[in-house]
Each structure stands twice: as C-alpha cells, then as structure tokens.
Write an enzyme that holds these catalytic residues in place. Structure first.
Site: not given
Ligand code: IFM
Length: 443
Positions: A350, A164
């Site tokens: 994710e 990210e």
């Molecule tokens: O916890 C975070 C993660 O570190 C990165 N992506 C989003 C998740 C939830 O907010």
C-alpha cells in the site's frame, strides 16, 4: 526517469469492508466494523460500509477498470464473515462463490490476484468470545484460512495473512480509534501476540493446501526520525520504531520480541506459550510493506501514552490533511528492512494519500498532487531497486475512493473517484498517469 524490471507487479490495493458493501447480503455475518460503524459517534460523518462502493455487485466493472489502467496485479481482501458468518462452523457457499467469480474475472483480465485474509473485519461472534485476546481466535483464523485458500488456491497463489497488525491492535484497543475500541495496553499486547500467532500457524496451513503458494504479511511501517540529535530524542525515535515496526517485524524474522520494548512494556507484556515464537517465525516468501508517512518525533515523558513521544509537524510541502508524507522514507524503509531482516522479496502493498479531490467543470478529477506524490514515491522505489533491493511489486492505495474507517467517506484515497450518490467511477488524472507510467515501464 525511474526504471523498473519488466516483470514488476503494478496494481492497486483495496479491502473488503471498505469497498464491497452488500453487508447483509448472501449470508454474510456481522463483523466488528458493522457493529462499530453503527455505533453513534464512532465515525466522523456518521457513515458505515453497508453500501460503500458497491463492489460486491460491480466487481466485473472494477476489474475491467484495472485492465484498462494496465494493472497486472491486484491486492484485495477476503471478508472472513462472508465465508464463515459466525467465524467458524459451516462455510457459506454464496460468500465463497463471490470470491471465485472475482478471481475468474481477474484471471480473465490477465491480473494476478494477491489476497489478504484479514483486513480488520473480525466476525462479531468471535469478538463476543473475547476477540484477539482469546487464543482460540487464532485457531479459528487458521481454520478459515485453510478453507478459503484451499477453495481458491488452484488459481490464487499469492496470500497475505494480515494487513497492518499495528492497526488491528494498538489503533483499535489501545488508541480507541478503530473497532472494537478500547484503551487497554495489556490486552492490546496480548491481542498482538495472538494476531502474530495466527499468522505463524496459518503459513504452513496454506502451504499444505496450496501447491506453489507465495505467502507474506503486510505490516504498516512508519520510519521514525528524531527531530534533534539530543540523545533523549534519538532514544525516543528508537522507541517509536520499537512500538510501531520492530514489535511486529522482529518476531516474523525469528528474533522474538525486541528486548528493549519488552523491558519498556513491563507488566503489560503478553503471555506466551512455549513454542509460540518459533511458530510466528514461519519462513515467508515475501514481506509486504504499507507505507504512508514518517514519524518525526521528540521525547515526551509527560505523554499519557506509549511510546512517550510527541510528533512534530514538519513544515515540508508534502504534509496532507492526515499524514506527514515523506517520499524519501520509502527508500529508508526498504533499505532498512532489506539490510536488517532476511526476507527473500519485498512488495509495497500500500502507498497513497488523501487529497481534496473534486469533479471539475470538464467532468474530470485533476488531482495533480497525487500524480506528484506517486512520481516521488516511485522514484524512491526505483532507487531501492537500483541498489539491489528485491522489490517485486507496488500496489497503490487505493483503486477506488472508499470507506476510510473512522473518517468515513471524508477522505478520498482513490486513483478513481467515486460519486457515492450514483456509484459512478471517474478515473482521476493520477489513475490515467499511472496507466501510462506502467505502459512506459513495460515497453
Ligand atoms: O484505508 C487504509 C487501509 O485500510 C489500511 N492502510 C491505510 C489506508 C489509508 O488510511
């Protein structure tokens, strides 16, 4: 019911700072998140990642858990400051050893590791030298990446350079929500350029030391939809897309920075050295996508922030505490990324949601919302596969409840509940449902 290929990778995702704890152990150096979380007022519940889920000491049990839940893949991250406590110099053998032991456990359990090299925990010493605004940081990242992938690369083939990059940059030094904090657009765009550069320099470095490496990146992607068909709102949604998605993915795909956004950012655009954009476009084996929510926006010229849009709360049933959840957006994203860019494979690196989970009188955690959430998103993933999109795996966020950055421990994203007082793990109903879903899809 959703249908997935038999060799699909099913697992969960985590991040070092959010679960490991042991922040001062075995020579680990200070990171920007240690500094930030210990700064009063920065974290909602005043907490930090010093202990978190104590995964550093309990990793064997956590791997056992993954195995019991039928996972065949795991996405974790490596803490740069465990390997190079000050970001560079001599490696720290105890830190390297931890990840070697973790990899041994995963492989013994038949779980394929995917490791992310940077999930936001910059060594504080490098921040003191300018952080990502300093081009040297990109070079130190390559040294770190080359070293640790060389140490683990006989057994770990799947590598993700950055998690990210939008959060590493905009959320941190522009929106002032993540470490190290700040409100400077020009600096943020320079940071973003160096993060991308570090990625591009690292890809060939990993290929040199890891035979058969499979390399990607994991940007977060937020599909943007205009609330009305007013051309101003339509343009605003496109601008949001440029701000969040295209600014990072276009350069990875060899297109350079999007010209509309370059013009929009005006004097704030980053300094680029000739050749950088070619470096950033190093061919990848896959793109990981972190998907949580959509942006439902209107134009807002009065906003004090780029991209001059305003999110409109949708009334739909899926709205959670912190997100505008929209399962169809997962399909829209996969289709768009597949059609617009030419990555050989895609992964959902994710996807998850925070719900207000509690332990019930029967000792279980009945998170029916999360079961429904996962089912709805898996359906969209199956729909994408049906249309020929090369989606190869899915990592649910997250294996465990954990330290949710500036929200501290107030949000629970896990398929496993953590009782932080005792560190007891209780698999939630969603974790059990996911286990059965995986076995049905392998049958
Ligand atoms: O916890 C975070 C993660 O570190 C990165 N992506 C989003 C998740 C939830 O907010």
């Amino acid at each position: 019911m959703a249908q997935f290929p038999k060799d699909f990778v099913w697992g969960a995702s985590t991040c070092a700072y959010q679960i490991e704890g042991a922040a001062q152990e075995d020579g680990r150096g200070e990171t920007i998140w240690d500094r930030f979380s210990h700064t009063p007022g920065r974290i909602k519940d005043g907490s930090n990642g010093d202990v978190a889920c104590d995964h550093y000491h309990r990793y064997r049990d956590d791997v056992k858990l993954m195995r019991q839940l039928n996972h065949n893949g795991y996405r974790g991250s490596i803490a740069w400051a465990r390997i190079f406590p000050t970001g560079s110099g001599a490696p720290n053998p105890a830190g390297v050893d931890f990840y070697k032991r973790l990899v041994d456990s995963l492989l013994e359990a038949g779980i394929t590791p995917f490791f992310t090299l940077y999930h936001w925990d910059l060594p504080q010493v490098l921040q003191d030298q300018g952080g990502w605004a300093n081009r040297e940081t990109a070079l130190r990242f390559v040294d770190y990446a080359r070293y640790i992938t060389g140490q683990l690369g006989d057994r770990v083939k799947h590598w993700i350079t950055h998690n990210e990059p939008w959060c590493t940059t905009f959320l941190s030094t522009y929106l002032d929500i993540h470490a190290p904090g700040g409100k400077d657009l020009k600096l943020t765009l320079q940071n973003a350029h160096h993060v991308l550069l570090s990625h591009g320099l690292t890809v060939p470095a990993i290929r040199e030391v890891v035979p058969g490496a499979v390399i990607g990146m994991a940007p977060n992607y937020v599909p943007a939809y205009a609330v009305t068909d007013n051309p101003k709102d339509v343009a605003a949604a496109h601008r949001f897309d440029g701000f969040f998605n295209r600014w990072f993915i276009d350069p990875l795909a060899g297109r350079g920075y999007p010209p509309d956004m370059w013009e929009y950012y005006g004097a704030n655009v980053p300094q680029i050295t000739p050749g950088d954009m070619d470096i950033i476009a190093a061919p990848l084996d896959f793109l990981g996508l972190n998907y949580y929510d959509r942006a439902y926006v209107v134009d807002d010229p009065t906003s004090t922030h780029v991209p001059h849009t305003r999110g409109v709360p949708s009334s739909q049933e899926w709205r959670t505490a912190d997100r505008d959840v929209y399962p169809d957006g997962l399909y829209d994203m996969l289709r768009r990324v597949y059609l617009d860019y030419n990555f050989p494979a895609l992964y959902i690196t994710e996807n998850g949601a925070a719900f207000s989970d509690e332990i019930s009188a029967d000792g279980a955690v009945h998170d029916a919302d999360r079961v429904e959430f996962l089912q709805a998103h898996f359906n969209q993933a199956a729909r994408a596969i049906d249309t020929g999109i090369p989606l190869k795996g899915y990592f649910v966020w997250s294996l465990l409840d954990n330290f949710e950055w500036s929200q501290g421990y107030t949000l629970r994203y896990g398929i496993t509940y953590i009782d932080y007082a005792t560190q007891r793990r209780i698999v939630k109903d969603s974790g059990l449902w996911y286990r059965d879903f995986i076995s049905q899809n392998r049958a």
